[in-house]
Every structure is written in C-alpha cells, then in structure tokens.
Write an enzyme that holds these catalytic residues in place. Structure first.
Site, PDB file in Angstrom:
ATOM      1  N   GLU A 120       0.834  -1.215   0.000  1.00  0.00           N
ATOM      2  CA  GLU A 120       0.000   0.000   0.000  1.00  0.00           C
ATOM      3  C   GLU A 120       0.867   1.263   0.000  1.00  0.00           C
ATOM      4  O   GLU A 120       0.549   2.245  -0.668  1.00  0.00           O
ATOM      5  CB  GLU A 120      -0.945  -0.016   1.191  1.00  0.00           C
ATOM      6  N   GLU A 131      -4.153  -9.209   3.736  1.00  0.00           N
ATOM      7  CA  GLU A 131      -4.779  -8.822   5.002  1.00  0.00           C
ATOM      8  C   GLU A 131      -5.912  -9.747   5.431  1.00  0.00           C
ATOM      9  O   GLU A 131      -6.102 -10.018   6.614  1.00  0.00           O
ATOM     10  CB  GLU A 131      -5.314  -7.383   4.916  1.00  0.00           C
TER      11      GLU A 131
HETATM   12  C1  LIG Z   1      -2.508  -1.538   7.049  1.00  0.00           C
HETATM   13  C2  LIG Z   1      -2.399  -2.821   6.334  1.00  0.00           C
HETATM   14  O1  LIG Z   1      -3.399  -2.909   5.356  1.00  0.00           O
HETATM   15  C3  LIG Z   1      -2.488  -4.004   7.268  1.00  0.00           C
HETATM   16  C4  LIG Z   1      -1.341  -4.952   7.104  1.00  0.00           C
HETATM   17  O2  LIG Z   1      -0.355  -4.649   6.501  1.00  0.00           O
HETATM   18  S1  LIG Z   1      -1.506  -6.436   7.835  1.00  0.00           S
HETATM   19  C5  LIG Z   1       0.001  -7.263   7.473  1.00  0.00           C
HETATM   20  C6  LIG Z   1       0.013  -7.836   6.097  1.00  0.00           C
HETATM   21  N1  LIG Z   1       1.221  -8.614   5.923  1.00  0.00           N
HETATM   22  C7  LIG Z   1       1.252  -9.944   6.010  1.00  0.00           C
HETATM   23  O3  LIG Z   1       0.258 -10.590   6.222  1.00  0.00           O
HETATM   24  C8  LIG Z   1       2.591 -10.591   5.830  1.00  0.00           C
HETATM   25  C9  LIG Z   1       2.805 -11.626   6.887  1.00  0.00           C
HETATM   26  N2  LIG Z   1       4.107 -12.237   6.779  1.00  0.00           N
HETATM   27  C10 LIG Z   1       4.355 -13.235   5.927  1.00  0.00           C
HETATM   28  O4  LIG Z   1       3.524 -13.661   5.150  1.00  0.00           O
HETATM   29  C11 LIG Z   1       5.725 -13.824   5.956  1.00  0.00           C
HETATM   30  O5  LIG Z   1       6.246 -13.608   7.241  1.00  0.00           O
HETATM   31  C12 LIG Z   1       6.696 -13.177   4.926  1.00  0.00           C
HETATM   32  C13 LIG Z   1       6.262 -13.618   3.517  1.00  0.00           C
HETATM   33  C14 LIG Z   1       6.690 -11.681   5.032  1.00  0.00           C
HETATM   34  C15 LIG Z   1       8.125 -13.654   5.206  1.00  0.00           C
HETATM   35  O6  LIG Z   1       8.164 -15.038   5.209  1.00  0.00           O
HETATM   36  P1  LIG Z   1       9.505 -15.835   5.662  1.00  0.00           P
HETATM   37  O7  LIG Z   1      10.658 -15.298   4.897  1.00  0.00           O
HETATM   38  O8  LIG Z   1       9.170 -17.286   5.549  1.00  0.00           O
HETATM   39  O9  LIG Z   1       9.758 -15.449   7.163  1.00  0.00           O
HETATM   40  P2  LIG Z   1       8.841 -15.659   8.455  1.00  0.00           P
HETATM   41  O10 LIG Z   1       9.514 -16.623   9.360  1.00  0.00           O
HETATM   42  O11 LIG Z   1       7.414 -15.877   8.124  1.00  0.00           O
HETATM   43  O12 LIG Z   1       8.958 -14.189   9.099  1.00  0.00           O
HETATM   44  C16 LIG Z   1      10.162 -13.701   9.624  1.00  0.00           C
HETATM   45  C17 LIG Z   1       9.859 -12.957  10.897  1.00  0.00           C
HETATM   46  O13 LIG Z   1       9.158 -11.753  10.550  1.00  0.00           O
HETATM   47  C18 LIG Z   1       7.955 -11.677  11.286  1.00  0.00           C
HETATM   48  N3  LIG Z   1       6.957 -11.008  10.483  1.00  0.00           N
HETATM   49  C19 LIG Z   1       6.629 -11.261   9.197  1.00  0.00           C
HETATM   50  N4  LIG Z   1       5.700 -10.380   8.781  1.00  0.00           N
HETATM   51  C20 LIG Z   1       5.444  -9.563   9.819  1.00  0.00           C
HETATM   52  C21 LIG Z   1       4.577  -8.452  10.018  1.00  0.00           C
HETATM   53  N5  LIG Z   1       3.805  -7.964   9.047  1.00  0.00           N
HETATM   54  N6  LIG Z   1       4.574  -7.859  11.228  1.00  0.00           N
HETATM   55  C22 LIG Z   1       5.381  -8.287  12.216  1.00  0.00           C
HETATM   56  N7  LIG Z   1       6.219  -9.332  12.078  1.00  0.00           N
HETATM   57  C23 LIG Z   1       6.237  -9.953  10.903  1.00  0.00           C
HETATM   58  C24 LIG Z   1       7.603 -13.125  11.565  1.00  0.00           C
HETATM   59  O14 LIG Z   1       6.737 -13.219  12.657  1.00  0.00           O
HETATM   60  C25 LIG Z   1       8.946 -13.717  11.839  1.00  0.00           C
HETATM   61  O15 LIG Z   1       9.319 -13.343  13.134  1.00  0.00           O
HETATM   62  P3  LIG Z   1      10.257 -14.302  14.036  1.00  0.00           P
HETATM   63  O16 LIG Z   1      11.547 -14.423  13.300  1.00  0.00           O
HETATM   64  O17 LIG Z   1      10.362 -13.570  15.311  1.00  0.00           O
HETATM   65  O18 LIG Z   1       9.531 -15.590  14.141  1.00  0.00           O
END
Ligand SMILES: C[C@H](O)CC(=O)SCCNC(=O)CCNC(=O)[C@H](O)C(C)(C)COP(=O)(O)OP(=O)(O)OC[C@H]1O[C@@H](n2cnc3c(N)ncnc32)[C@H](O)[C@@H]1OP(=O)(O)O
Length: 648
Positions: A116, A136
């Site tokens: 975004e 999301e």
């Molecule tokens: C305002 C907006 O519209 C609202 C939002 O943005 S909501 C958030 C949307 N984002 C997501 O859903 C992404 C979620 N994350 C993921 O899908 C995956 O973590 C990723 C594809 C980014 C990375 O994957 P990968 O490389 O396998 O690493 P992964 O082990 O999952 O994550 C690494 C670390 O980052 C953290 N992390 C990943 N995304 C995060 C996030 N958005 N916020 C906080 N921590 C996050 C994980 O919890 C993990 O922490 P840890 O090492 O302490 O366990």
C-alpha cells in the site's frame, strides 16, 4: 545484538532523498516506523535541496506490511488506542499529495501495508521475483492504507478482487504486465534506476516524452507536396489482397473491419480456404476478447470474397500484394495486375525488404506503385509505412494515407530503401545482441536488461518470435545492402542447424510450450559456445565484463547510429516520424519518446564518443555515422532539421 529499527533519509548530490525503512527481518510497519516515515517525508518535502524522493526497504525487502504484533497486543489488552491512527495522514496527505515525485524501489517483498505504501508512490520500480500482495484477509482485517482503492486502479477490478479476496500475491514480473510495476530492473540497478525515474518525473521527462509522441503522431499526417497540394483522396470501395498468408489475411481483416469490400486471391483452393479461415479466426478472436460484436464480425465477413483468378480485379481501386519475398514472383504479379486492373487502381506491395523500383520494373504504371508496409499482426499493429519511390504520385500517397486512417492505422510516409524506416533503423538491434553473446555475455541477461529498459521483448527473444529461418534470409539482404557495418554472426545458422527455428517449432533460445511462458533453454548454451569458437572475438579468449548500462548502449547506440543515417538520407520527412514509427512498429517505450527523442535526451556527443570507443575495440559495427559525428561536434540535437538530400 539489538535490531536496528528506524527510518533513515539520505540526500544525494543529484537531489534525490532516499528514505529507507529498517525493521529486520521484514521491515514491518511498527509504530516507530510509521512515525519515522511521517517525519522523513515531511522533511524531504520541506528541504529545498530535495527534488525527488525514493522509498525503499533495508536488507533486500521492501516491507512485509503493518506490524502484526500490534494486532496481537490489541487482542490481548482490548486497547484499541494501540493502533496508530496514521494511515490517512501518512499515505494520503504526505505521500500521495507530495509535490515532489515519489518512487518506490521494491525488492524481495511488498505485502499488505508495504504494498500500500508502494502504491501511494507516484511510480514503482521493482527487482525481479519480488512478492507483491495484499494478504490482510488472512488476518481478518481489510487493507487499511488505501489498498482496496489503489490496487483496482492499477491492475483492474477483476485482478484486484482476486488478489485481495484470495490473498493471492503476484511476482514483480506479473506486476509489470498488469501495470502495478512501472519498471523491472535487476537488483543491482534498483536504486539507481529508481533515482533516475524520480528525477525524470521531477524534470517532467516522462510527460515531455509522451506529449512529444502525441504531437509527433499528429505531424505524420502532414506530408509536403501531398497533403498541401489541394488534392482530395479518392474513395477506396473495393480492394484486392493477393496472398492469404499471415500478412495478407491480417491486412484483409483490417480492411473488412472498416467496411471495405475485399477480394482475397490465392493460387489454389487449399491456400484460399486457409486464407479465408485465417480472416474468420482473426474476427472470432476479436469477438471472444470483447473487441467486436458478433453482428459486426458477420457483416465484415460478408464483405469478403475469395478468388482464384483476376476476374474480380476489373473494378478494384487498389491491390495490395502480400505474397512471399520473391522478386520474380512479385514482378510477374505486378505485370499481370497492371493489365487487368482499371487505370486509376493503386498497385501496392506489402514487401518489407525488396526495392519497390525492382518490383515495378516490368510495368508502365510507375506512378501508381507504392509500398504498403503493415506490421504483423496487421489487423492489430497500428503502424503503416507508406513507401514511396521517386515516381509515386502525390494522389496515390494521399489515397493510401486516407485508406490507412480509415482502417485505424497511423500512416507514416517514408522513402524507398532496404528495410525502409523501421526495419532498417532496427537491424542493428539483433546484431548488437549477437555481438555481446559472442563476446561472452549471457544471452538471457541481454534480453532481461533490454526489457528492463522498456522494450517488450529482448532482441534474442524477438528473433525466436520472428523465426530464425526468416532471420537468415533478412540477414543476407541487410549484409548485401549495408555490408560495411554488419556484424557477421554464425549464431542464427547454428540455431537452425540444431533444429531451433524459434517459437514456430517450439524451440529457439527459449522453450515454447502451449499455455506456458517461454522458458530459457539452458541446452542452447552449447550452440552459443560453438558460435563463440567460430567468431573468436572474446579478448584473450575470456568473456568480457559489462555493466547493464553498457549492454543497453552496445545494443541501442548502433540503432541510434542507423537512425542517423535514415535522417541523413531523408528516408523520413522529419525526425519525429521516426519516433512514432519506432514506438508503433517496434514498441520502443513511448515514455522515452521514440528512438531519436531518447537519443537526444542521452546526448549526441555522449553517444558519438561511446560508439567511437566501441568501434576502436570491436570494429566497424559501432563506427559513428557522419551525421552523428557532425551533430556531436556542432553541439546539435539529432532531431534538428537540416537542409536535406531527401528521398521524398
Ligand atoms: C494496514 C495494512 O493494510 C495491514 C497490514 O499490513 S496487515 C500485514 C500484512 N502482511 C502480512 O500478512 C505478511 C505476513 N508475513 C508473511 O507472510 C511472511 O512472514 C513473509 C512472507 C513476510 C516472510 O516469510 P519468511 O521469509 O518465511 O519469514 P517468516 O519466518 O514468516 O517471518 C520472519 C519474521 O518476521 C515476522 N513477520 C513477518 N511479517 C510480519 C509483520 N507484518 N509484522 C510483524 N512481524 C512480521 C515473523 O513473525 C517472523 O518473526 P520471528 O523471526 O520472530 O519468528
């Protein structure tokens, strides 16, 4: 070790502020990051030494989105005030309304709030294979930084719905095709390209280039001594097309779509049926893509008549010959049609390489002979090169221009020479790529760098698409005409010998399988090795090392050099005609304004000096033309008009 969390800003000498998000491992948008972004955007907008802004993420990842830990804390405590109320202020007020251009440099991933933020920027430059998405809903929230509005605007409602409702992410490659990513560049060049994009927007280059193309296209309809000679175009009610192959059936389709009666002639019933079926298939595909109603397709088809002899030619207003590139055959056809067609009939050829004077040599109607060079697929590509000889009458040119416009083409009037304006200007495009490959540069890298520049296909993949059999024939024709500046590469011949004709037979540099994208074929490297052995041009037998910028220069500067010769010889009326022709005929990126406009942006002096140095190392293929040298020495732009020795 403590994680380094924060947002930094560095302002370069170029006036670009690079704002970097650092919150390992995924640069999630925690509260301090959001307030850091606000502070830096505000500062960048205030500072008078900042012209443009690039937003990026540290450690090869743009941002994984809003910090999900905050959601968890809210769930645990029930304290909704933990949610930062910043989205409107940050994304709309500071970013989207920024008076300074903002470019997102995206690598690794841009998910949720990360994407975004990128979408709130004015442009997005991405490295290959970056993951882009709005996941999301998997967390039970909806995109909150405006993604529900901005994604559909960029990729269309259907794709955006798919991405949001199914939380499906896409790669930056797909993003580029959909319009979410403006440019795809190798990771090493991500920041420099993003800076350049930001500065280009600040200086209005992109808009300048597009406005230039807009006016350049309008200028093509003004042809001295033709459109200002008080003549009126004659109606073209019935047109005959000779040859029902790929080009002939495409031309017939284009004519039918504009309600022109068409007679399609072939040599035997089998070929004729094939030709008629191709026209039908072209119309059907337009219907299935929603571009034509079934009714209109039916009406168009009712205007088509297939024939095996010349009886219908007695009252045609124009003949467009579109048979194979065989001089004797074309000469015979022109002699025959001259005898049977009415005296006012225009005798046009769709040849892409043969001299029109040679084609019409055996006729007495030299003033009626003209080139109507369509680009494949002829019912879709908009450029029509109208090739005139010194004998073609002004009336004939005007008639063909009017017909071109009626069938929704952009006619550009050019002079007679091998390759005319577009194919001639771009013949070094493939040769430069062959030179690089023979010098040891990876062929797939060459294509990827050139597509990052903005061409839809790299030169080697383009060769696959055209077919290497055609490549062989064309190579010889150009070698004969422009032998002093040809790079003789055995690559095409070796590809054919190893059974690789390109897309036609499923194999070239890439593998082509139905329903999937072309895949680089590693086994082609043995063919490349053989070619390298034969040319033996690698200095000291070792592959050269080149930057991406040098690859662009070694492929496109020879194209500019040939464009200079085209301008020098007056093959086009004005430089901007070549810009339009390169954009519409070769899909040269319109945001770069066409080949001459782009060259003037780079600078004739720089191009001249680079070519001179390259020619000292690699020979005549790069030798700067006289026109380029003169312009460089006199500090003139390539597009400045000259008192020319025109072919018009
Ligand atoms: C305002 C907006 O519209 C609202 C939002 O943005 S909501 C958030 C949307 N984002 C997501 O859903 C992404 C979620 N994350 C993921 O899908 C995956 O973590 C990723 C594809 C980014 C990375 O994957 P990968 O490389 O396998 O690493 P992964 O082990 O999952 O994550 C690494 C670390 O980052 C953290 N992390 C990943 N995304 C995060 C996030 N958005 N916020 C906080 N921590 C996050 C994980 O919890 C993990 O922490 P840890 O090492 O302490 O366990």
């Amino acid at each position: 070790m403590a994680k380094k969390i924060g947002v930094t800003m560095e302002v370069g000498n170029d006036g670009v502020a690079v704002i970097t998000i650092s919150n390992p491992p995924v640069n999630s948008l925690a509260s301090p990051i959001i307030s850091g972004l606000k502070e830096k955007f505000h500062a960048a907008n205030q500072r008078s030494d900042v012209k443009a802004i690039v937003l990026t993420g540290n450690g090869g990842r743009f941002s994984g989105g809003f910090d999900i830990n905050v959601f968890q804390q809210v769930h645990k405590t029930g304290d909704i005030s933990l949610m930062p109320e910043v989205s409107i202020d940050l994304v709309c007020n500071l970013m989207e309304d920024s008076r300074k251009p903002l470019v997102a440099a995206v690598e690794g991933l841009a998910l949720g709030g990360g994407l975004e933020l990128a979408m709130a920027c004015h442009a997005r430059v991405a490295a290959p294979k970056a993951q882009l998405g709005l996941p999301e809903l998997t967390l039970g929230v909806i995109p909150g930084f405006g993604g529900t509005q901005r994604l559909p605007r960029l990729v269309g409602l259907a794709k955006a719905t798919d991405m949001i409702l199914l939380s499906k992410s896409i790669t930056s490659e797909e993003g580029q095709k959909l319009g979410l990513v403006d440019a795809l560049v190798p990771s090493g060049g991500l920041l420099s390209t993003s800076r350049k994009w930001a500065l280009d927007i600040a200086d209005g280059h992109t808009a300048k280039a597009l406005v230039h193309v807009f006016f350049a296209q309008r200028a093509t309809s003004k042809v001295p001594n033709v459109t200002d000679a008080g003549l009126k175009p004659r109606p073209m009610k019935k047109v005959a097309v000779i040859g029902g192959g790929l080009m002939g059936s495409g031309i017939a389709t284009a004519l039918l779509l504009s309600n022109t009666r068409v007679v399609l002639k072939e040599v035997n019933p089998e070929y004729l049926q094939k030709g008629l079926k191709s026209v039908e298939a072209n119309l059907k595909s337009l219907v299935s893509r929603g571009k034509l109603t079934q009714d209109k397709a039916g009406k168009a088809l009712s205007l088509l008549k297939g024939v095996l002899d010349y009886a219908e030619f007695k009252d045609v207003d124009m003949v467009i010959e579109a048979v194979i590139e065989n001089i004797q055959l074309k000469q015979k056809i022109f002699k025959e049609i001259e005898e049977i067609c009415p005296p006012h009939c225009i005798l046009a050829s769709n040849t892409s390489t043969i001299d029109l004077n040679v084609i019409g040599e055996k006729t007495n109607s030299k003033d009626s002979i003209v080139g109507a060079h369509f680009f494949s697929p002829a019912h879709i590509m908009t450029l029509l090169e109208i090739v005139r000889t010194e004998n073609t009458s002004a009336q004939v040119i005007l008639d063909l221009m009017a017909l071109g416009k009626a069938i929704k083409k952009v006619p550009v009037v050019v002079g007679n020479c091998i390759g005319f304006a577009v194919n001639r200007t771009f013949f070094p495009y493939t040769q430069g790529a062959h030179m690089l490959v023979n010098l040891g540069v990876d062929l797939f890298r060459v294509d990827s760098v050139i597509t990052s520049f903005g061409m839809p296909l790299g030169p080697l993949q383009l060769g696959d698409l055209a077919g290497h059999g055609i490549g062989m024939a064309v190579k010889d024709i150009y070698a004969k005409a422009y032998g002093d500046r040809i790079f003789r590469s055995p690559l095409t011949e070796l590809l054919l010998k190893s059974g690789r004709n390109g897309k036609i037979n499923g194999r070239g540099y890439y593998i082509y399988e139905k329903g999937s994208k072309p895949k680089p074929d590693p086994s082609v490297l043995s063919v490349v090795e053989e070619s390298r052995k034969l040319t033996n041009i690698m200095p000291g037998g070792k592959p050269i090392s080149v930057t991406d910028k040098e690859i662009v220069e070694m492929i496109l500067f020879p194209v500019v050099n040939e464009a200079c010769r085209v301008l020098d010889e007056g093959v086009v009326i004005r430089a901007s005609d070549l810009d339009v022709a390169s954009v519409l005929g070769m899909s040269f990126p319109s945001y770069r304004g066409g080949i001459v406009f782009w060259a003037d942006t780079v600078g004739p002096k720089y191009i001249y000096e680079r070519l001179k140095r390259l020619s000292e190392t690699y020979g005549g293929f790069f030798k700067p033309s006289r026109y380029l040298e003169e312009r460089a020495m006199n500090g003139m732009l390539l597009s400045e008009p000259k008192a020319s020795r025109s072919r018009m």
